[in-house]
Enzyme design. Sequence first.
Site, PDB file in Angstrom:
ATOM      1  N   LEU A 126      42.130  12.275  18.498  1.00 29.96           N
ATOM      2  CA  LEU A 126      41.099  11.834  17.566  1.00 29.96           C
ATOM      3  C   LEU A 126      39.989  11.101  18.320  1.00 29.96           C
ATOM      4  CD1 LEU A 126      40.403  11.406  14.498  1.00 29.96           C
ATOM      5  CD2 LEU A 126      41.687   9.283  14.618  1.00 29.96           C
ATOM      6  N   GLU A 367      45.711   2.793  17.345  1.00 30.09           N
ATOM      7  CA  GLU A 367      45.903   3.214  15.947  1.00 30.09           C
ATOM      8  C   GLU A 367      45.195   2.272  14.973  1.00 30.09           C
ATOM      9  OE1 GLU A 367      49.549   5.065  14.791  1.00 30.09           O
ATOM     10  OE2 GLU A 367      50.063   5.525  16.850  1.00 30.09           O
TER      11      GLU A 367
HETATM   12  C1  LIG Z   1      46.806   3.359  25.864  1.00 28.81           C
HETATM   13  C2  LIG Z   1      46.065   3.966  24.722  1.00 28.81           C
HETATM   14  C3  LIG Z   1      46.634   5.030  24.028  1.00 28.81           C
HETATM   15  C4  LIG Z   1      45.916   5.644  22.975  1.00 28.81           C
HETATM   16  N1  LIG Z   1      46.439   6.777  22.372  1.00 28.81           N
HETATM   17  C5  LIG Z   1      45.650   7.487  21.504  1.00 28.81           C
HETATM   18  C6  LIG Z   1      46.078   8.760  20.998  1.00 28.81           C
HETATM   19  O1  LIG Z   1      47.181   9.227  21.283  1.00 28.81           O
HETATM   20  N2  LIG Z   1      45.224   9.454  20.193  1.00 28.81           N
HETATM   21  C7  LIG Z   1      43.982   8.971  19.854  1.00 28.81           C
HETATM   22  O2  LIG Z   1      43.255   9.653  19.132  1.00 28.81           O
HETATM   23  N3  LIG Z   1      43.562   7.757  20.304  1.00 28.81           N
HETATM   24  C8  LIG Z   1      44.357   7.019  21.132  1.00 28.81           C
HETATM   25  N4  LIG Z   1      43.921   5.811  21.622  1.00 28.81           N
HETATM   26  C9  LIG Z   1      42.605   5.316  21.225  1.00 28.81           C
HETATM   27  C10 LIG Z   1      42.631   4.103  20.302  1.00 28.81           C
HETATM   28  O3  LIG Z   1      43.108   4.475  19.036  1.00 28.81           O
HETATM   29  C11 LIG Z   1      41.208   3.526  20.285  1.00 28.81           C
HETATM   30  O4  LIG Z   1      40.994   2.928  21.556  1.00 28.81           O
HETATM   31  C12 LIG Z   1      41.011   2.524  19.185  1.00 28.81           C
HETATM   32  O5  LIG Z   1      41.045   3.146  17.917  1.00 28.81           O
HETATM   33  C13 LIG Z   1      39.658   1.777  19.320  1.00 28.81           C
HETATM   34  O6  LIG Z   1      38.617   2.663  19.544  1.00 28.81           O
HETATM   35  P1  LIG Z   1      37.590   2.422  20.764  1.00 28.81           P
HETATM   36  O7  LIG Z   1      38.403   2.217  21.990  1.00 28.81           O
HETATM   37  O8  LIG Z   1      36.612   3.517  20.762  1.00 28.81           O
HETATM   38  O9  LIG Z   1      36.899   1.044  20.432  1.00 28.81           O
HETATM   39  P2  LIG Z   1      35.563   0.891  19.527  1.00 28.81           P
HETATM   40  O10 LIG Z   1      35.733   1.638  18.275  1.00 28.81           O
HETATM   41  O11 LIG Z   1      34.385   1.166  20.377  1.00 28.81           O
HETATM   42  O12 LIG Z   1      35.608  -0.671  19.191  1.00 28.81           O
HETATM   43  C14 LIG Z   1      35.139  -1.681  20.099  1.00 28.81           C
HETATM   44  C15 LIG Z   1      35.246  -3.021  19.367  1.00 28.81           C
HETATM   45  O13 LIG Z   1      34.348  -3.031  18.231  1.00 28.81           O
HETATM   46  C16 LIG Z   1      35.072  -3.336  17.055  1.00 28.81           C
HETATM   47  N5  LIG Z   1      34.460  -2.646  15.908  1.00 28.81           N
HETATM   48  C17 LIG Z   1      34.143  -1.337  15.807  1.00 28.81           C
HETATM   49  N6  LIG Z   1      33.588  -1.088  14.625  1.00 28.81           N
HETATM   50  C18 LIG Z   1      33.561  -2.258  13.939  1.00 28.81           C
HETATM   51  C19 LIG Z   1      33.106  -2.661  12.645  1.00 28.81           C
HETATM   52  N7  LIG Z   1      32.575  -1.774  11.776  1.00 28.81           N
HETATM   53  N8  LIG Z   1      33.227  -3.965  12.292  1.00 28.81           N
HETATM   54  C20 LIG Z   1      33.785  -4.853  13.139  1.00 28.81           C
HETATM   55  N9  LIG Z   1      34.220  -4.553  14.389  1.00 28.81           N
HETATM   56  C21 LIG Z   1      34.122  -3.263  14.766  1.00 28.81           C
HETATM   57  C22 LIG Z   1      36.490  -2.864  17.329  1.00 28.81           C
HETATM   58  O14 LIG Z   1      37.441  -3.506  16.472  1.00 28.81           O
HETATM   59  C23 LIG Z   1      36.643  -3.281  18.783  1.00 28.81           C
HETATM   60  O15 LIG Z   1      36.943  -4.661  18.865  1.00 28.81           O
HETATM   61  C24 LIG Z   1      44.637   5.141  22.612  1.00 28.81           C
HETATM   62  C25 LIG Z   1      44.107   4.048  23.301  1.00 28.81           C
HETATM   63  C26 LIG Z   1      44.782   3.472  24.344  1.00 28.81           C
HETATM   64  C27 LIG Z   1      44.135   2.359  25.100  1.00 28.81           C
END
Ligand SMILES: Cc1cc2nc3c(=O)[nH]c(=O)nc-3n(C[C@H](O)[C@H](O)[C@H](O)COP(=O)(O)OP(=O)(O)OC[C@H]3O[C@@H](n4cnc5c(N)ncnc54)[C@H](O)[C@@H]3O)c2cc1C
Length: 385
Positions: A126, A367
């Site tokens: 995703l 997640e």
């Molecule tokens: C080890 C690991 C395994 C993972 N495994 C999977 C997997 O198997 N499949 C998959 O699809 N993903 C996976 N992920 C991804 C994970 O789900 C995402 O990293 C997570 O959802 C956050 O997305 P982002 O990293 O893009 O952060 P961003 O969305 O860029 O967020 C950055 C910061 O901004 C904040 N933020 C964003 N929007 C808002 C808002 N509207 N209001 C307030 N605060 C906000 C967030 O809370 C965060 O603090 C994995 C990540 C890691 C590190």
Amino acid sequence: MKRHELSTEHDDLRAAVETFAQTEVKPVIGDFYERNAFPYELVAKMGTMGLFGLPFPEEHGGMGGDYFALCLALEELARVDSSVAITLEAGVSLGAMPIFRFGTEEQKKAYLPKLTSGEALGAFGLTEPDGGSDAGATKTTARLENGEWVINGTKSFITNSGTDITALVTVTAVTGRREDGRPEISAILVPTGTPGFSVGQKYSKVGWNASDTNELVFEDCRVPEANLVGERGRGYAQFLRILDEGRIAIAALSVGLAQGCVDESVRYAHERQAFGNSIAAYQAIQFKIAEMEARAYTARLAYYDAASRMLAGEPFKKEAAIAKLIASNAAMDNSRDATQVFGGYGFMNDYAVGRFYRDAKILEIGEGTSEVQKMLIARELGLPA
Ligand SMILES: Cc1cc2nc3c(=O)[nH]c(=O)nc-3n(C[C@H](O)[C@H](O)[C@H](O)COP(=O)(O)OP(=O)(O)OC[C@H]3O[C@@H](n4cnc5c(N)ncnc54)[C@H](O)[C@@H]3O)c2cc1C
């Protein structure tokens, strides 16, 4: 029945996983962690125990149990190690579950027996380089051409996606535009080895070092039209449903880590001497451990409650978000306090609490971040988006 009482079947399963974690995972996992190596043999043993099939019916090779059984197994594994626990969580709840819930009979027949036995792993794609929380902003595209989806794009941080036993990844992609101009997002199953699908960079991670996380690249990757998972245009909604359930599983995993911090701290506090006493005699240490136990206990009740609502067919979105929010906080707080109880040894890789400290942070991110959980809770309370 009170929501927090375990049936005999659930308690027997919990005890069997506890024994496996304590006797087979605990002695070896630190070595895998330090080498950033994937523990294939432990994963195979979990397969033999039926853990990958826990919430699936027997006709698909499953154990005929329920999602709560999976959560109990995750808690016991994470009490010892989170890399092993997340490999199971992602394999079941993100790899196999989308196919079980939304796949065609052909997809189920082709993949579920392998996934539910642990012989193969599935992944869930995703997140993209430009967006995880804002998952609806997917940039990956899939266009239909001569009966095939042609996929282009990149997915980030995908768990279980590059192991020797990874069989597939289900990805979200924009497959068109809706009448209102918003993107139409669908889910498409891509088998490992499909030309145009490659595993990109392997990350250097802060924690979960014995689990597999990769970037995935799709360049004119072609799969049959029949690889659509669920309804065209429902991919985003389907994934949100999968994530609602997954939050209960991550809450259970977080409770396991939080409880593991208590286990290790109680043991070490008895052993360690300072100023002529075991440090267990000092109230500052006792209070720290008492608070840790209180966090683990209340977070457990929260995930038990969310899971029992889900199994009863009641709404559980808010409760799952609350459970994930408070359990990941508990894991983070307990790992910090446990490391403090261990003093300098807590900073050494030889001790499990150092691993717990490194593994706890991702629980507030993966997640759905803690901020996303708060957004979900606020929306369930009727506050505006
Ligand atoms: C080890 C690991 C395994 C993972 N495994 C999977 C997997 O198997 N499949 C998959 O699809 N993903 C996976 N992920 C991804 C994970 O789900 C995402 O990293 C997570 O959802 C956050 O997305 P982002 O990293 O893009 O952060 P961003 O969305 O860029 O967020 C950055 C910061 O901004 C904040 N933020 C964003 N929007 C808002 C808002 N509207 N209001 C307030 N605060 C906000 C967030 O809370 C965060 O603090 C994995 C990540 C890691 C590190």
